[in-house]
Structures are given as structure tokens and as C-alpha cells.
Design an enzyme around this catalytic site. Structure first.
Site, PDB file in Angstrom:
ATOM      1  N   SER A   1     -11.156  -6.774  -5.488  1.00 38.21           N
ATOM      2  CA  SER A   1     -10.291  -7.075  -4.891  1.00 38.21           C
ATOM      3  C   SER A   1     -10.244  -5.843  -3.684  1.00 38.21           C
ATOM      4  CB  SER A   1      -8.700  -7.125  -5.334  1.00 38.21           C
ATOM      5  OG  SER A   1      -7.928  -7.122  -4.600  1.00 38.21           O
TER       6      SER A   1
ATOM      7  N   TYR B   1      -2.784  -3.950 -11.686  1.00 39.05           N
ATOM      8  CA  TYR B   1      -3.810  -4.703 -10.897  1.00 39.05           C
ATOM      9  C   TYR B   1      -4.565  -3.748 -10.168  1.00 39.05           C
ATOM     10  CZ  TYR B   1      -5.732  -8.589  -7.887  1.00 39.05           C
ATOM     11  OH  TYR B   1      -6.374  -9.493  -7.473  1.00 39.05           O
TER      12      TYR B   1
HETATM   13  P1  NAD Z   1      -6.132 -18.183 -10.076  1.00 36.09           P
HETATM   14  O1  NAD Z   1      -4.807 -17.919 -10.698  1.00 36.09           O
HETATM   15  O2  NAD Z   1      -6.372 -19.435  -8.868  1.00 36.09           O
HETATM   16  O3  NAD Z   1      -7.352 -18.445 -11.094  1.00 36.09           O
HETATM   17  C1  NAD Z   1      -7.497 -17.505 -12.161  1.00 36.09           C
HETATM   18  C2  NAD Z   1      -8.424 -18.230 -13.146  1.00 36.09           C
HETATM   19  O4  NAD Z   1      -8.568 -17.219 -14.211  1.00 36.09           O
HETATM   20  C3  NAD Z   1      -7.909 -19.476 -13.759  1.00 36.09           C
HETATM   21  O5  NAD Z   1      -9.198 -20.285 -13.717  1.00 36.09           O
HETATM   22  C4  NAD Z   1      -7.405 -19.081 -15.081  1.00 36.09           C
HETATM   23  O6  NAD Z   1      -7.463 -20.101 -15.811  1.00 36.09           O
HETATM   24  C5  NAD Z   1      -8.164 -18.220 -15.271  1.00 36.09           C
HETATM   25  N1  NAD Z   1      -7.589 -17.136 -16.630  1.00 36.09           N
HETATM   26  C6  NAD Z   1      -6.383 -16.426 -16.396  1.00 36.09           C
HETATM   27  N2  NAD Z   1      -6.383 -15.808 -17.538  1.00 36.09           N
HETATM   28  C7  NAD Z   1      -7.351 -16.254 -18.274  1.00 36.09           C
HETATM   29  C8  NAD Z   1      -7.662 -15.648 -19.767  1.00 36.09           C
HETATM   30  N3  NAD Z   1      -6.955 -14.985 -20.485  1.00 36.09           N
HETATM   31  N4  NAD Z   1      -8.843 -16.389 -20.071  1.00 36.09           N
HETATM   32  C9  NAD Z   1      -9.740 -17.199 -19.404  1.00 36.09           C
HETATM   33  N5  NAD Z   1      -9.340 -17.345 -18.175  1.00 36.09           N
HETATM   34  C10 NAD Z   1      -8.410 -16.801 -17.676  1.00 36.09           C
HETATM   35  O7  NAD Z   1      -6.541 -16.837  -9.109  1.00 36.09           O
HETATM   36  P2  NAD Z   1      -7.455 -16.543  -8.006  1.00 36.09           P
HETATM   37  O8  NAD Z   1      -6.706 -15.917  -6.918  1.00 36.09           O
HETATM   38  O9  NAD Z   1      -8.424 -17.558  -8.012  1.00 36.09           O
HETATM   39  O10 NAD Z   1      -8.051 -15.190  -8.788  1.00 36.09           O
HETATM   40  C11 NAD Z   1      -9.428 -15.178  -9.103  1.00 36.09           C
HETATM   41  C12 NAD Z   1     -10.051 -13.680  -9.073  1.00 36.09           C
HETATM   42  O11 NAD Z   1      -9.998 -13.268  -7.949  1.00 36.09           O
HETATM   43  C13 NAD Z   1      -8.806 -12.869 -10.061  1.00 36.09           C
HETATM   44  O12 NAD Z   1      -9.898 -11.627 -10.456  1.00 36.09           O
HETATM   45  C14 NAD Z   1      -8.185 -12.151  -8.851  1.00 36.09           C
HETATM   46  O13 NAD Z   1      -7.680 -10.780  -9.076  1.00 36.09           O
HETATM   47  C15 NAD Z   1      -9.180 -12.113  -7.652  1.00 36.09           C
HETATM   48  N6  NAD Z   1      -8.682 -11.867  -6.069  1.00 36.09           N
HETATM   49  C16 NAD Z   1      -7.794 -12.734  -5.721  1.00 36.09           C
HETATM   50  C17 NAD Z   1      -7.395 -12.735  -4.518  1.00 36.09           C
HETATM   51  C18 NAD Z   1      -6.415 -13.653  -3.862  1.00 36.09           C
HETATM   52  O14 NAD Z   1      -5.857 -13.439  -2.664  1.00 36.09           O
HETATM   53  N7  NAD Z   1      -6.295 -14.755  -4.243  1.00 36.09           N
HETATM   54  C19 NAD Z   1      -7.766 -11.476  -3.586  1.00 36.09           C
HETATM   55  C20 NAD Z   1      -8.596 -10.792  -4.265  1.00 36.09           C
HETATM   56  C21 NAD Z   1      -9.117 -11.051  -5.401  1.00 36.09           C
END
Ligand code: NAD
Length: 263
Positions: free
Chosen positions: A145, A158
Site C-alpha cells: 500500500s 496497518y
Molecule cells: P477487500 O476487503 O475488498 O478484500 C479483502 C480480501 O481478503 C477478501 O477476499 C477477504 O475475504 C480476504 N480476507 C480477509 N481476511 C482474511 C483471512 N483471515 N483469510 C483469508 N482471506 C481473508 O479489500 P481490498 O481493498 O481489495 O484489499 C486487498 C489488499 O489490498 C489488502 O491487503 C489491502 O490492504 C490492500 N490495499 C487496498 C487499498 C484500497 O484502497 N482498497 C489500497 C492499498 C492497499
């Protein structure tokens, strides 16, 4: 360019039932990779979406490992190797968020964020890497991130986990630097997924404004482009990092953040 550059490769994307992980899985499947999905929620819908992206002849399977449990992570990597005979591309994507001042941060949330956002990548990597090294080809993509590079208030766990993930990326990239395995991090800014929608909702409630205004304020504070990064843009970058052209890209933390970290 080859329309299926990842034909014959197998990819495991953790947390791929939603958001960024689902977008990455679709892009890798569209590029020809066989997919092992993981995550909670509507598994069938995710599997169907990735199968559609894969098209005829595509292979998509699922493992329900809880990414906070090292034994389940190891079992998932082994299951992927058994099911497809190989694991070539590991995408450590699963992640959760919790927003609170450090003195109010629930200890249980801290532990869960460190386990799911950081330690899970260590466990999946340590189990998947030996096979990649033996076969002489592999890609590890850690979805970090902007918070792997800079901080925001009230996101201590985080930010700590994502900085750790960037550090893990660099260390393992050095350990594999002379081999056919590359290790890189992708550092998105705001992407409109369920994880961020919760923060938009909280912002609307806190400021007493509608969702459009809360979104404008959220982006305006940090992301100069004033536009969300999309899972499709991240998917295209992931396919590039898996290509031969990216064979000497090692240990990078690649921002896709609308200018966030340029400030
Ligand atoms: P999201 O909530 O849409 O998806 C998260 C995924 O992780 C889901 O499939 C969920 O089921 C899974 N998950 C959560 N806990 C779990 C566990 N204990 N075991 C197995 N699976 C689990 O979130 P997102 O925004 O798509 O985030 C995905 C990644 O991208 C994360 O690592 C997040 O930190 C990173 N990220 C997101 C953003 C953003 O703006 N959305 C920005 C930078 C980084």
C-alpha cells in the site's frame, strides 16, 4: 504481444473473493494462468467471475485457508501444488483494516492485522519459494500500500504491517536475486473496494455529508489525481511484473497512487 502470456503458469491469489484480489485474479486468468482463489464471502460468485475472465479451457479452484493461521496457509500452498502440479505466481493480497488512535487500538485488532497483512505473506512465501527455486521460475507479488511507504494517523497497525511487507519484499528479493524468481510489492493508493467503502461511510457519518462529498474529501486529502486506482490497473501491472520483460525488476515497491507519495 502474446494474448495469453501466462499460459501454463499457476497463480495463487490470497484474499481473491473481493476487491483488488478478485481484480488481480481476473487479470492473471485472462493472461492464461490457472488460478487458485482464497478468501471469505461469496466464493461462488468470485469463482464464476474469474472463470469468465479465463475463458474456455481456463482452470479455477479455491482454498478456504484462514490467512491468520500458519498451518492453513501451508496446507493451501501444498493443495495448490498438488492440484496443478506447480505454483509459479504467489500474490500475497489478503488484508484487513482497522482505524483508531493507538491508545484506543484494540489489541485483538492489532494482532489480526499483523497476522493477516504481514505474517501471512511470510508463511506463504516460505512454503512456496522452495518449489519456485527448484523449478527455476517464480513471481511473488506482495500487495502492500502507499501505507508501506508513508503513514496516516489512526492506522498504526496497518502502516506497521505494510511497512513490514515492503521490508519482507526487499529481503526476499535479495535472497533470490541471482535466481529466476522475482519478488516485488505493489503499493496502491485509494482503490474503491469494500475495505475503503467502510472508510467512505465512516467519513460521511463523521462529517455529516453525503457519500459523494465524503469520497471527494477522502481523495482530496491524499490522492492528487482525485481518482481511485482501479483493480484493473493493478491487474495489468501484476501481469507485467509476471512477464519476462520484468525479469530483472527486483525488490521494488511500485506505487499506483495517483501522486499520493510524490507530495
Ligand atoms: P477487500 O476487503 O475488498 O478484500 C479483502 C480480501 O481478503 C477478501 O477476499 C477477504 O475475504 C480476504 N480476507 C480477509 N481476511 C482474511 C483471512 N483471515 N483469510 C483469508 N482471506 C481473508 O479489500 P481490498 O481493498 O481489495 O484489499 C486487498 C489488499 O489490498 C489488502 O491487503 C489491502 O490492504 C490492500 N490495499 C487496498 C487499498 C484500497 O484502497 N482498497 C489500497 C492499498 C492497499
Amino acid at each position: 504481444m502474446h494474448s495469453k502470456p501466462l499460459q501454463g503458469r499457476t497463480a495463487l491469489v490470497t484474499g481473491s473473493t473481493s476487491g483488488i484480489g478478485l481484480g488481480l485474479a481476473c487479470a492473471l486468468a485472462q493472461a492464461g494462468a490457472r488460478l487458485m482463489l482464497n478468501g471469505f464471502g461469496d466464493v461462488e460468485a468470485a469463482q464464476a467471475e474469474v472463470a469468465r475472465a479465463a475463458g474456455a479451457g481456463g482452470e479455477v479452484d479455491y482454498h478456504g485457508a484462514d490467512m491468520s493461521k500458519p498451518a492453513e496457509i501451508e496446507a493451501m500452498v501444498r493443495a495448490c501444488e498438488q492440484r496443478f502440479g506447480t505454483l509459479d505466481i504467489l500474490v500475497n493480497n489478503a488484508g484487513i483494516q482497522h482505524v483508531a488512535a493507538v491508545q484506543d487500538f484494540p489489541v485483538e485488532r492489532w494482532d489480526a492485522i499483523i497476522a493477516i497483512n504481514l505474517s501471512s505473506a511470510f508463511h506463504a512465501t516460505r512454503v512456496a519459494l522452495p518449489g519456485m527455486l527448484t523449478r527455476g521460475w517464480g513471481r511473488v507479488l506482495n500487495i502492500a500500500s502507499v501505507h508501506g511507504l508513508v503513514a496516516s494517523a489512526h492506522k498504526s497497525a496497518y502502516v506497521a504491517a505494510k511497512h513490514g511487507l515492503v521490508g519482507l519484499t526487499k529481503a526476499v528479493a535479495l535472497e533470490t536475486a541471482t535466481r529466476g524468481v522475482t519478488v516485488n510489492a505493489i503499493c496502491p493508493g485509494w482503490v474503491l473496494t469494500p475495505l475503503v467503502q467502510k472508510q467512505v461511510d465512516a467519513r460521511a457519518a463523521q462529517d455529516g455529508v453525503n457519500l459523494a462529498e465524503a469520497t471527494r474529501r477522502l481523495l482530496g486529502e491524499k490522492q492528487p489525481s482525485l481518482a481511485f486506482t482501479t483493480p484493473e490497473q493493478l491487474g495489468a501491472l501484476a501481469v507485467f511484473l509476471c512477464s519476462e520483460a520484468a525479469g530483472n525488476v527486483r525488490g521494488q515497491a511500485w506505487g499506483v497512487d495517483g501522486g499520493w507519495t510524490a507530495q
